[in-house]
Design an enzyme around this catalytic site. Structure first.
Site, PDB file in Angstrom:
ATOM      1  N   ARG A 105       0.881  -1.350  -0.475  1.00 28.08           N
ATOM      2  CA  ARG A 105      -0.191  -0.770   0.041  1.00 28.08           C
ATOM      3  C   ARG A 105       1.282   0.675  -0.160  1.00 28.08           C
ATOM      4  O   ARG A 105       1.659   1.677   1.108  1.00 28.08           O
ATOM      5  CB  ARG A 105      -0.997   0.389   1.431  1.00 28.08           C
ATOM      6  CG  ARG A 105      -2.548   0.620   1.166  1.00 28.08           C
ATOM      7  CD  ARG A 105      -2.575   0.196   2.923  1.00 28.08           C
ATOM      8  NE  ARG A 105      -2.382   1.056   3.955  1.00 28.08           N
ATOM      9  CZ  ARG A 105      -3.276   1.896   4.573  1.00 28.08           C
ATOM     10  NH1 ARG A 105      -4.526   1.683   4.346  1.00 28.08           N
ATOM     11  NH2 ARG A 105      -2.117   2.174   5.480  1.00 28.08           N
ATOM     12  N   THR A 109      -0.888   7.577  -1.014  1.00 28.55           N
ATOM     13  CA  THR A 109      -1.958   7.423  -1.632  1.00 28.55           C
ATOM     14  C   THR A 109      -3.062   6.274  -0.895  1.00 28.55           C
ATOM     15  O   THR A 109      -4.142   6.473  -1.568  1.00 28.55           O
ATOM     16  CB  THR A 109      -2.107   7.554  -3.391  1.00 28.55           C
ATOM     17  OG1 THR A 109      -1.586   6.124  -3.590  1.00 28.55           O
ATOM     18  CG2 THR A 109      -0.940   8.197  -3.946  1.00 28.55           C
ATOM     19  N   ASP A 201       0.150  -2.644  12.150  1.00 30.87           N
ATOM     20  CA  ASP A 201       0.081  -2.862  11.156  1.00 30.87           C
ATOM     21  C   ASP A 201       0.699  -4.312  11.258  1.00 30.87           C
ATOM     22  O   ASP A 201       1.985  -4.845  12.046  1.00 30.87           O
ATOM     23  CB  ASP A 201       1.966  -2.318  10.895  1.00 30.87           C
ATOM     24  CG  ASP A 201       1.843  -2.857   9.518  1.00 30.87           C
ATOM     25  OD1 ASP A 201       2.104  -1.847   8.553  1.00 30.87           O
ATOM     26  OD2 ASP A 201       2.499  -3.306   9.218  1.00 30.87           O
ATOM     27  N   ASP A 204       4.107  -6.121  10.042  1.00 31.41           N
ATOM     28  CA  ASP A 204       5.596  -6.088  10.912  1.00 31.41           C
ATOM     29  C   ASP A 204       4.948  -6.338  11.673  1.00 31.41           C
ATOM     30  O   ASP A 204       5.992  -6.862  12.482  1.00 31.41           O
ATOM     31  CB  ASP A 204       4.974  -4.294  11.331  1.00 31.41           C
ATOM     32  CG  ASP A 204       5.874  -3.323  10.459  1.00 31.41           C
ATOM     33  OD1 ASP A 204       6.793  -3.909   9.570  1.00 31.41           O
ATOM     34  OD2 ASP A 204       5.292  -2.167   9.957  1.00 31.41           O
TER      35      ASP A 204
HETATM   36  O1  LIG Z   1      -7.130  -1.900   2.769  1.00 33.95           O
HETATM   37  P1  LIG Z   1      -5.758  -1.941   2.706  1.00 33.95           P
HETATM   38  O2  LIG Z   1      -6.122  -0.090   3.033  1.00 33.95           O
HETATM   39  O3  LIG Z   1      -5.287  -1.626   0.633  1.00 33.95           O
HETATM   40  O4  LIG Z   1      -4.682  -2.509   3.289  1.00 33.95           O
HETATM   41  C1  LIG Z   1      -4.703  -3.217   4.168  1.00 33.95           C
HETATM   42  C2  LIG Z   1      -3.396  -3.623   3.332  1.00 33.95           C
HETATM   43  O5  LIG Z   1      -2.176  -3.107   4.352  1.00 33.95           O
HETATM   44  C3  LIG Z   1      -1.563  -3.822   4.501  1.00 33.95           C
HETATM   45  O6  LIG Z   1      -0.369  -4.421   3.663  1.00 33.95           O
HETATM   46  P2  LIG Z   1       1.197  -3.930   3.356  1.00 33.95           P
HETATM   47  O7  LIG Z   1       0.762  -2.734   2.346  1.00 33.95           O
HETATM   48  O8  LIG Z   1       1.311  -3.061   4.623  1.00 33.95           O
HETATM   49  O9  LIG Z   1       2.178  -4.668   3.456  1.00 33.95           O
HETATM   50  P3  LIG Z   1       2.866  -5.558   4.023  1.00 33.95           P
HETATM   51  O10 LIG Z   1       1.348  -7.034   3.719  1.00 33.95           O
HETATM   52  O11 LIG Z   1       3.387  -5.811   3.358  1.00 33.95           O
HETATM   53  O12 LIG Z   1       3.217  -5.458   5.600  1.00 33.95           O
HETATM   54  C4  LIG Z   1      -2.245  -5.113   4.322  1.00 33.95           C
HETATM   55  O13 LIG Z   1      -2.189  -6.777   4.702  1.00 33.95           O
HETATM   56  C5  LIG Z   1      -3.549  -4.588   3.334  1.00 33.95           C
HETATM   57  O14 LIG Z   1      -2.273  -5.867   2.057  1.00 33.95           O
HETATM   58  O1  LIG Z   2      -5.021  -1.378  10.465  1.00 39.43           O
HETATM   59  C1  LIG Z   2      -3.611  -0.829   9.583  1.00 39.43           C
HETATM   60  C2  LIG Z   2      -4.627  -1.426   7.978  1.00 39.43           C
HETATM   61  C3  LIG Z   2      -3.143  -1.579   6.850  1.00 39.43           C
HETATM   62  N1  LIG Z   2      -2.756  -2.182   6.894  1.00 39.43           N
HETATM   63  C4  LIG Z   2      -2.050  -3.035   8.146  1.00 39.43           C
HETATM   64  O2  LIG Z   2      -1.419  -3.587   8.481  1.00 39.43           O
HETATM   65  N2  LIG Z   2      -3.313  -2.480   9.248  1.00 39.43           N
END
Ligand SMILES: O=P(O)(O)OC[C@H]1O[C@H](OP(=O)(O)OP(=O)(O)O)[C@H](O)[C@@H]1O
Ligand SMILES: O=c1cc[nH]c(=O)[nH]1
Ligand SMILES: [Mg+2]
Length: 210
Positions: A105, A109, A201, A204
């Site tokens: 994400r 944006t 997160d 993380d």
């Molecule tokens: O509904 P959204 O607003 O799109 O957010 C959700 C997304 O954000 C997080 O991933 P992230 O982009 O943090 O990547 P990661 O899984 O690599 O940490 C989560 O695992 C989703 O994929």
């Molecule tokens: O709350 C949130 C939103 C997006 N991605 C996450 O990991 N946590």
């Protein structure tokens, strides 16, 4: 309630999810809880899967026994955090095929950016379960399912640990026919697009990268 929204209100899942939300839960425990919850979710998710009758032999006689119909289920993990749900699902569905959808994400944006996509062959005969612990704005899940639809699978389900009204609305605006399975619908999003109260997160916390 929206017919394509399945709230999985099982006490064991709720208990484990509450432990995941606690800010002092260690990486090790967070990962273990994600695995345990996803195994329980797999049980609920597959409740309506079609079965076929197969002739087998018990030690005593032949019988027509029920088995899951069609080719092996595909677990499609949205990287990275979707991988936190993979092991628990595979504990229950050990023969499932695994696809990966690499998305992150953009923090500015909040749009999804794709960096990887790999699915098994013969998708037309397969049911897909898309895994991502967080359905926040819904942009990542909507983009992942859009990409998957091009492979024309037999069916698609989406499963998460947490969502909020904004994420559900955004996802179902683009994919009204795709069911969402979730144990919790939280209050909403904060100014950074994080689910509140949420669990922080997910990626993380699963991988210890914060
Ligand atoms: O509904 P959204 O607003 O799109 O957010 C959700 C997304 O954000 C997080 O991933 P992230 O982009 O943090 O990547 P990661 O899984 O690599 O940490 C989560 O695992 C989703 O994929
Ligand atoms: O709350 C949130 C939103 C997006 N991605 C996450 O990991 N946590
Ligand atoms: Mg992600």
């Amino acid at each position: 309630m929206n017919a394509q929204l399945h709230l999985i209100d099982h006490p064991l899942i709720q208990h484990k999810l509450s432990l995941m939300r606690c800010k002092d839960t260690s990486t090790k425990n967070f990962r273990q809880l994600a695995r345990e919850i996803s195994a329980l979710l797999a049980y609920e998710l597959t409740r309506d899967m079609p079965t076929q009758t197969v002739r087998i032999e018990t030690p005593l006689e032949a019988m027509d026994a029920r088995m899951i119909d069609g080719k092996k289920i595909v677990l499609a993990s949205i990287l990275r955090a979707g991988n936190g749900l993979l092991e628990g699902m595979l504990d229950i569905l050990p023969s499932a095929r695994v696809g990966h959808i690499g998305l992150y994400r953009n923090p500015g944006t909040l749009e999804a950016v794709e960096y990887y996509f790999k699915m098994p062959q013969d998708m037309a005969e397969r049911d897909v379960i898309v895994l991502d612990p967080m359905l926040a704005t819904g942009n990542s899940a909507a983009a992942a399912v859009e990409r998957l639809k091009a492979c024309r699978p037999r069916s698609i389900r989406f499963v998460c640990l947490l969502t909020c009204p904004e994420g559900i609305a955004r996802f179902h605006q683009q994919h009204p026919e795709v069911p969402i399975f979730t144990p919790a619908i939280d209050r909403g999003l904060d100014e950074h697009g994080y689910i509140v109260p949420g669990l922080g997160d997910a990626g993380d916390r699963l991988f210890g990268t914060q």
